[in-house]
Enzyme design. Structure first.
Site, PDB file in Angstrom:
ATOM      1  CG  ASP A  81      -2.008  -1.181   1.197  1.00 62.22           C
ATOM      2  OD1 ASP A  81      -2.118  -1.832   0.249  1.00 62.22           O
ATOM      3  OD2 ASP A  81      -2.132  -1.598   2.334  1.00 62.22           O
TER       4      ASP A  81
HETATM    5  N1  URA Z   1      -0.857  -6.089   4.068  1.00 60.31           N
HETATM    6  C1  URA Z   1      -1.553  -4.709   4.066  1.00 60.31           C
HETATM    7  O1  URA Z   1      -2.381  -4.459   4.735  1.00 60.31           O
HETATM    8  N2  URA Z   1      -1.036  -3.753   3.396  1.00 60.31           N
HETATM    9  C2  URA Z   1       0.384  -3.812   2.793  1.00 60.31           C
HETATM   10  O2  URA Z   1       0.865  -2.892   2.183  1.00 60.31           O
HETATM   11  C3  URA Z   1       0.900  -5.102   2.731  1.00 60.31           C
HETATM   12  C4  URA Z   1       0.085  -6.328   3.396  1.00 60.31           C
END
Ligand code: URA
Length: 231
Positions: free
Chosen positions: A101
């Site tokens: 993310d």
């Molecule tokens: N899980 C999440 O919630 N976000 C990420 O970026 C990676 C794994």
């Protein structure tokens, strides 16, 4: 090999674009500007473009320390793409072997080898990923067991696979998961009534984020790191 064909392969451009680069005097062969696409190259010729030597590269395998605020997609309306952090020729062939993310930091792998990245991302191969997680509220006594048993996520038919939680302190844990559902880590903690306030990926399979890298920096993987994915 002809120079124009070499440029197409090394830069990933069309024959027409290669001819344009040659005509605009952007290509040097052994220190002199070369404008003719038909020029034959031998193995010892040095071809330069924008002050860098062009080579016919094999597959590329990169570890990038993704900082906050970058997305692992080509385009995004709100954030910069992490491709901007890569100073690579012919980068349109590269893709991320699993995303993070925008607000997550840490290890992302970038390659142009689709079979290799499939080993990492395909649910069938259950590749481990370890995240350092900072939480809004203290870790509860039931967490280790809850992760081990699998957690029910909203809009998912099956519980998450067993995951290992190591408690570092009251609000910091290391979590290893063996799959990669959308926003998985945040959703797992949300299902337990907690909130992730910081997330950092430290490891994918046997590949650990290099401590010498600063956020935004990258390096090529070693032969052992590349091979570890096939184990
Ligand atoms: N899980 C999440 O919630 N976000 C990420 O970026 C990676 C794994």
């Amino acid at each position: 090999m002809r120079l124009d064909k070499f440029l197409c392969d090394a830069l990933g451009v069309t024959r027409k674009e290669a001819t344009k680069l040659l005509k605009s005097c952007e290509i040097e062969v052994d220190g002199s500007v070369e404008k003719k696409g038909a020029t034959k190259l031998s193995d010892d010729n040095e071809v330069m473009w924008q002050n860098r030597e062009l080579v016919l590269s094999g597959p590329r395998y990169i570890m990038l320390y993704k900082p906050q605020g970058f997305v692992c997609t080509r385009v995004d309306d709100y954030n910069d793409t992490a491709f901007l952090l890569l100073d690579e020729v012919n980068d349109k062939d590269l893709h991320f072997a699993g995303r993070l993310d925008a607000d997550t930091t840490g290890l992302v792998l970038v390659t142009d080898d689709g079979q290799w990245s499939h080993r990492i991302t395909s649910p069938k191969h259950k590749c481990d990923k370890t995240y350092r997680v900072w939480l809004a509220d203290p870790v509860q006594d039931n967490y280790v067991q809850a992760f081990q048993e699998g957690i029910e996520l909203r809009n998912e038919r099956e519980n998450t696979l067993p995951a290992e939680l190591e408690v570092i302190d009251e609000q910091e844990v290391l979590l290893t998961i063996h799959e990669g559902k959308y926003h998985q880590v945040k959703r797992m903690f949300a299902a337990l009534g907690n909130k992730v306030v910081g997330l950092h990926r430290e490891r994918i399979g046997d590949i650990v984020l290099d401590q010498d890298l600063e956020p935004g920096e990258y390096r090529y993987l070693t032969e052992d790191e590349i091979a570890s994915v096939w184990k």
